[in-house]
Design a protein around this motif. Structure first.
Motif, PDB file in Angstrom:
ATOM      1  N   ARG A 164       1.115  -1.289  -0.068  1.00 32.60           N
ATOM      2  CA  ARG A 164       0.347  -0.092   0.184  1.00 32.60           C
ATOM      3  C   ARG A 164       0.655   1.263  -0.351  1.00 32.60           C
ATOM      4  NH1 ARG A 164      -5.652   0.853   3.521  1.00 32.60           N
ATOM      5  NH2 ARG A 164      -5.695  -1.092   2.770  1.00 32.60           N
ATOM      6  N   ALA A 165       1.893   1.188   0.622  1.00 29.15           N
ATOM      7  CA  ALA A 165       2.577   2.570   0.360  1.00 29.15           C
ATOM      8  C   ALA A 165       3.416   2.596  -0.456  1.00 29.15           C
ATOM      9  CB  ALA A 165       3.970   2.113   2.007  1.00 29.15           C
ATOM     10  N   VAL A 166       3.662   1.652  -1.082  1.00 26.82           N
ATOM     11  CA  VAL A 166       4.279   1.930  -2.975  1.00 26.82           C
ATOM     12  C   VAL A 166       3.008   2.540  -3.430  1.00 26.82           C
ATOM     13  CG1 VAL A 166       5.566   0.447  -5.140  1.00 26.82           C
ATOM     14  CG2 VAL A 166       6.029  -0.270  -2.586  1.00 26.82           C
ATOM     15  N   LEU A 167       2.127   1.769  -3.413  1.00 23.19           N
ATOM     16  CA  LEU A 167       0.963   2.211  -4.320  1.00 23.19           C
ATOM     17  C   LEU A 167       0.983   3.615  -4.053  1.00 23.19           C
ATOM     18  CD1 LEU A 167      -1.884   1.845  -6.118  1.00 23.19           C
ATOM     19  CD2 LEU A 167      -2.583   1.776  -4.130  1.00 23.19           C
ATOM     20  N   ALA A 168       0.561   4.082  -2.809  1.00 18.71           N
ATOM     21  CA  ALA A 168       1.075   5.860  -2.547  1.00 18.71           C
ATOM     22  C   ALA A 168       2.199   6.225  -3.013  1.00 18.71           C
ATOM     23  CB  ALA A 168       0.802   5.819  -1.261  1.00 18.71           C
ATOM     24  N   LEU A 169       3.123   6.000  -3.236  1.00 17.18           N
ATOM     25  CA  LEU A 169       4.326   6.446  -4.236  1.00 17.18           C
ATOM     26  C   LEU A 169       3.856   6.957  -5.119  1.00 17.18           C
ATOM     27  CD1 LEU A 169       6.981   5.561  -1.045  1.00 17.18           C
ATOM     28  CD2 LEU A 169       5.784   7.749  -1.521  1.00 17.18           C
ATOM     29  N   VAL A 170       3.012   5.859  -6.221  1.00 16.15           N
ATOM     30  CA  VAL A 170       3.307   5.659  -7.181  1.00 16.15           C
ATOM     31  C   VAL A 170       2.467   6.704  -7.315  1.00 16.15           C
ATOM     32  CG1 VAL A 170       2.523   3.765  -9.458  1.00 16.15           C
ATOM     33  CG2 VAL A 170       3.864   3.049  -7.918  1.00 16.15           C
ATOM     34  N   GLY A 171       1.409   7.016  -7.020  1.00 17.36           N
ATOM     35  CA  GLY A 171       0.689   7.941  -7.106  1.00 17.36           C
ATOM     36  C   GLY A 171       1.510   9.209  -6.901  1.00 17.36           C
ATOM     37  N   GLN A 172       1.957   9.367  -6.479  1.00 20.19           N
ATOM     38  CA  GLN A 172       2.558  10.828  -6.218  1.00 20.19           C
ATOM     39  C   GLN A 172       3.769  11.056  -7.860  1.00 20.19           C
ATOM     40  OE1 GLN A 172       4.485  11.637  -2.742  1.00 20.19           O
ATOM     41  NE2 GLN A 172       3.310  10.734  -1.024  1.00 20.19           N
ATOM     42  N   VAL A 207      -0.079   4.101 -14.861  1.00 13.02           N
ATOM     43  CA  VAL A 207      -1.437   5.644 -14.612  1.00 13.02           C
ATOM     44  C   VAL A 207      -2.482   5.258 -14.052  1.00 13.02           C
ATOM     45  CG1 VAL A 207      -1.877   6.997 -15.941  1.00 13.02           C
ATOM     46  CG2 VAL A 207       0.137   6.207 -16.336  1.00 13.02           C
ATOM     47  N   GLU A 208      -2.568   4.220 -14.212  1.00 19.84           N
ATOM     48  CA  GLU A 208      -4.152   3.180 -13.724  1.00 19.84           C
ATOM     49  C   GLU A 208      -4.022   3.356 -11.585  1.00 19.84           C
ATOM     50  OE1 GLU A 208      -5.990   0.124 -15.847  1.00 19.84           O
ATOM     51  OE2 GLU A 208      -6.036   1.070 -17.889  1.00 19.84           O
ATOM     52  N   ALA A 209      -2.816   2.441 -11.729  1.00 20.39           N
ATOM     53  CA  ALA A 209      -3.263   2.415 -10.192  1.00 20.39           C
ATOM     54  C   ALA A 209      -2.485   3.763  -9.925  1.00 20.39           C
ATOM     55  CB  ALA A 209      -0.953   1.700  -9.859  1.00 20.39           C
ATOM     56  N   ALA A 210      -1.641   4.873 -10.473  1.00 21.66           N
ATOM     57  CA  ALA A 210      -2.145   6.020  -9.988  1.00 21.66           C
ATOM     58  C   ALA A 210      -3.244   6.678  -9.416  1.00 21.66           C
ATOM     59  CB  ALA A 210      -1.037   7.289 -10.784  1.00 21.66           C
ATOM     60  N   ILE A 211      -4.220   6.745 -10.801  1.00 25.11           N
ATOM     61  CA  ILE A 211      -5.510   7.135 -10.322  1.00 25.11           C
ATOM     62  C   ILE A 211      -6.401   6.247  -8.965  1.00 25.11           C
ATOM     63  CG2 ILE A 211      -7.782   6.594 -11.562  1.00 25.11           C
ATOM     64  CD1 ILE A 211      -6.353   7.750 -13.792  1.00 25.11           C
ATOM     65  N   LEU A 212      -5.960   5.168  -9.047  1.00 23.68           N
ATOM     66  CA  LEU A 212      -6.450   4.121  -8.009  1.00 23.68           C
ATOM     67  C   LEU A 212      -6.231   5.306  -6.677  1.00 23.68           C
ATOM     68  CD1 LEU A 212      -8.296   1.196  -7.546  1.00 23.68           C
ATOM     69  CD2 LEU A 212      -6.868   0.521  -7.506  1.00 23.68           C
ATOM     70  N   ALA A 213      -5.364   5.266  -6.400  1.00 22.83           N
ATOM     71  CA  ALA A 213      -4.517   5.829  -5.247  1.00 22.83           C
ATOM     72  C   ALA A 213      -5.256   6.727  -4.835  1.00 22.83           C
ATOM     73  CB  ALA A 213      -2.317   5.530  -4.950  1.00 22.83           C
ATOM     74  N   HIS A 214      -5.572   7.475  -5.956  1.00 20.47           N
ATOM     75  CA  HIS A 214      -5.782   9.428  -5.252  1.00 20.47           C
ATOM     76  C   HIS A 214      -7.271   8.749  -4.982  1.00 20.47           C
ATOM     77  CE1 HIS A 214      -3.425  12.600  -6.225  1.00 20.47           C
ATOM     78  NE2 HIS A 214      -2.449  11.476  -7.502  1.00 20.47           N
ATOM     79  N   GLU A 215      -7.776   8.313  -6.120  1.00 19.48           N
ATOM     80  CA  GLU A 215      -9.224   7.281  -5.970  1.00 19.48           C
ATOM     81  C   GLU A 215      -9.470   6.859  -3.793  1.00 19.48           C
ATOM     82  OE1 GLU A 215     -12.201   6.146  -9.714  1.00 19.48           O
ATOM     83  OE2 GLU A 215     -10.727   4.868  -9.032  1.00 19.48           O
ATOM     84  N   ALA A 216      -8.763   6.173  -3.758  1.00 14.06           N
ATOM     85  CA  ALA A 216      -8.668   5.606  -2.176  1.00 14.06           C
ATOM     86  C   ALA A 216      -8.473   6.784  -1.492  1.00 14.06           C
ATOM     87  CB  ALA A 216      -7.285   4.382  -2.585  1.00 14.06           C
ATOM     88  N   GLY A 217      -7.507   8.203  -1.122  1.00 11.05           N
ATOM     89  CA  GLY A 217      -7.556   9.027  -0.539  1.00 11.05           C
ATOM     90  C   GLY A 217      -6.462   8.657   0.045  1.00 11.05           C
TER      91      GLY A 217
END
Length: 223
Positions: A164-172, A207-217
């Motif tokens: 989850r931490a990696v996903l959040a950083l991908v979102g950044q 990019v899709e992972a980043a959008i999902l991270a943003h959606e999840a807040g």
């Protein structure tokens, strides 16, 4: 050196973007184009690391040109230059393999950061664009944004804490190397985590992972 092809039908926009990119000694604009057909030919000729591509252009629109560039020069990352009035095009660009979305009117530092990120294999989604994408996706959804937030949180719930931490950083918009530095691990470990996250979330790209991270807040917008 990061080699960039700059594509926009407005010469004044190209001049402004070129000036911003020139502030980074490691970025070089190797060619410019004013329409999509020329962009495809120049991408084939110069094989740049990154193409900055306007969505609306004569002859061949940016979405079609971007898809063709990804086909003929798959190693080149495509970043769409967008405005707030064009967010409805983003879903198509995503499906065509775009690596990032940047606002023409955004922070100049964001433009440089975005080019550097996608050149390093990351995705880059301007936070303002991410917000608009999520809003656009929520149109017609009875539950609106809260429904999407709930669905996104449910999708990421099976992820381990580090994943989850990696996903959040991908979102950044961080690259594997930057994530490795942030988490104090080696880059190979991050690459493995990213592959696992993409697979477990059943998304096609960062990019899709980043959008999902943003959606999840879960994205820290302060960086």
């Amino acid at each position: 050196m990061i080699r960039v092809l700059l594509v926009d039908d407005e010469a004044v926009v190209r001049a402004g973007v070129r000036a911003i990119l020139a502030s980074d000694a490691e970025i070089e604009v190797v060619a410019e184009a004013g329409d999509g057909r020329q962009a495809v030919e120049l991408a084939r000729e110069h094989r740049p690391d990154v193409v900055l591509l306007d969505i609306r252009m004569p002859e061949l629109d940016g979405l079609t040109a971007g898809a063709e560039i990804r086909r003929v020069v798959p190693e080149t990352a495509v970043v769409m230059l967008t405005t707030f009035s064009e967010d409805s095009y983003i879903a198509r660009a995503l499906s065509d393999g775009a690596s990032g979305f940047l606002l023409k009117s955004g922070d100049p530092r964001e433009l440089v950061a975005g080019v550097r990120a996608v050149a390093d294999g990351a995705a880059f989604l301007s936070p303002k664009v991410a917000h608009r994408v999520i809003t656009e996706l929520s149109v017609g959804d009875p539950g609106g944004r809260m429904s999407r937030r709930s669905a996104a949180l449910e999708r990421i719930e099976p992820l381990a804490e580090r994943e989850r931490a990696v996903l959040a950083l991908v979102g950044q918009g961080l690259s594997n190397a930057e994530i490795a530095t942030r988490l104090h691990v080696v880059e190979g470990t991050v690459k493995s985590y990213v592959s696992t996250v993409l697979s477990r979330l059943d998304v096609r790209n960062r990019v899709e992972a980043a959008i999902l991270a943003h959606e999840a807040g879960i994205v820290n917008r302060s960086g």
